[in-house]
Design an enzyme around this catalytic site. Structure first.
Site, PDB file in Angstrom:
ATOM      1  N   ARG A  56       0.789  -1.237   0.262  1.00  0.00           N
ATOM      2  CA  ARG A  56      -0.228  -0.088  -0.471  1.00  0.00           C
ATOM      3  C   ARG A  56       0.958   1.472  -0.025  1.00  0.00           C
ATOM      4  O   ARG A  56       1.953   1.050   0.343  1.00  0.00           O
ATOM      5  CB  ARG A  56      -1.049   0.426   1.172  1.00  0.00           C
ATOM      6  N   LYS A  80      -1.652  -2.073   8.419  1.00  0.00           N
ATOM      7  CA  LYS A  80      -3.361  -1.667   9.092  1.00  0.00           C
ATOM      8  C   LYS A  80      -2.919  -2.539  10.639  1.00  0.00           C
ATOM      9  O   LYS A  80      -2.419  -3.413  10.271  1.00  0.00           O
ATOM     10  CB  LYS A  80      -4.131  -2.420   8.619  1.00  0.00           C
ATOM     11  N   HIS A 151      -3.151   2.037  -5.316  1.00  0.00           N
ATOM     12  CA  HIS A 151      -3.928   1.096  -5.254  1.00  0.00           C
ATOM     13  C   HIS A 151      -3.858  -0.587  -6.505  1.00  0.00           C
ATOM     14  O   HIS A 151      -3.982  -0.868  -6.684  1.00  0.00           O
ATOM     15  CB  HIS A 151      -4.729   1.073  -4.518  1.00  0.00           C
ATOM     16  N   ARG A 154      -1.330  -3.103  -6.459  1.00  0.00           N
ATOM     17  CA  ARG A 154      -2.164  -4.128  -5.550  1.00  0.00           C
ATOM     18  C   ARG A 154      -3.404  -5.108  -6.996  1.00  0.00           C
ATOM     19  O   ARG A 154      -3.048  -5.941  -6.175  1.00  0.00           O
ATOM     20  CB  ARG A 154      -2.581  -3.404  -4.146  1.00  0.00           C
ATOM     21  N   HIS A 177      -4.240 -10.024   3.765  1.00  0.00           N
ATOM     22  CA  HIS A 177      -6.066  -9.945   4.178  1.00  0.00           C
ATOM     23  C   HIS A 177      -6.037 -11.003   4.869  1.00  0.00           C
ATOM     24  O   HIS A 177      -5.696 -11.887   5.549  1.00  0.00           O
ATOM     25  CB  HIS A 177      -6.635 -10.424   2.402  1.00  0.00           C
ATOM     26  N   TYR A 186     -10.014  -8.348  -4.671  1.00  0.00           N
ATOM     27  CA  TYR A 186      -8.820  -7.523  -5.631  1.00  0.00           C
ATOM     28  C   TYR A 186      -8.512  -8.624  -6.969  1.00  0.00           C
ATOM     29  O   TYR A 186      -7.677  -8.109  -7.900  1.00  0.00           O
ATOM     30  CB  TYR A 186      -7.186  -7.962  -5.274  1.00  0.00           C
TER      31      TYR A 186
END
Length: 206
Positions: A56, A80, A151, A154, A177, A186
């Site tokens: 990211r 994250k 993004h 990705r 994820h 995705y």
């Protein structure tokens, strides 16, 4: 040519779009970078991190020197919620980062890998700097991509991995994820191919 993003239905019935930049556009973009300049070496290393590891923009901006394990061939990603995840460091990505550190990175006491080229010399404040880099390099190369953000690389990585037979579980691990539903968003392939390659998700579907 701009590829229309594919709409994939999730378990909630909502439609998600997957704006993946075409692989040929990625190659064209990387080839357009002038790696004989300090800025070019920086841009090239960042774009490789986005394209080859699917990081990211915020993860690239926050990357620190201590996150690079040269002997072990790994890179630790600060994802994250502060989750740290080690990933293999591909040889070409490692070489690009090393070239920037040796012949492009300004002198600084900052531990951030990527620094501003102009004063004040410091690490990127946030992911906006990476997004701006993507927009500028796309425009300079004359590439019409699905979006102007980071993004899309990705999404492209997930799509390419799936097309080469990688399971959804493995893709989810690479992209870090927490749910298989996120990985589905995705991917840019038909649902039949997705079901054929999917493996049971560890711990069951959440």
């Amino acid at each position: 040519m701009i590829w229309p993003p594919l709409c994939l239905p999730s378990q909630t019935g909502r439609c998600h779009r997957s704006p993946a930049i075409p692989a040929e556009s990625v190659r064209q973009l990387l080839a357009s970078i002038n790696r004989r300049t300090a800025m070019g070496r920086c841009d090239y290393a960042i774009l490789l991190l986005l394209a080859r590891l699917g990081l990211r923009a915020s993860e690239v901006a926050c990357l620190e020197l201590d996150d690079l394990d040269w002997e072990g061939g790994q890179i630790t990603v600060r994802g994250k919620r502060g989750v740290r995840a080690p990933l293999p460091l591909p040889a070409d990505v490692g070489a690009a980062i090393a070239a920037y550190l040796r012949h492009g990175r300004p002198r600084s006491t900052s531990r951030r890998v990527f620094l501003r080229a102009k004063a004040p010399i410091r690490g990127f404040l946030d992911q906006k700097a990476v997004g701006s880099l993507v927009r500028n390099t796309l425009a300079h190369a004359g590439i019409k991509a699905p979006t102007h953000g980071a993004h899309q690389f990705r999404h492209a990585l997930a799509t390419d991995m799936l097309r080469h037979g990688t399971s959804l579980t493995e893709i989810g691990e690479v992209l870090r994820h927490r749910s298989p539903d996120t990985t589905m968003i995705y991917t840019k392939v038909d649902l039949g191919a997705v079901r054929a390659l999917a493996l049971p998700w560890p711990g069951g579907v959440r």
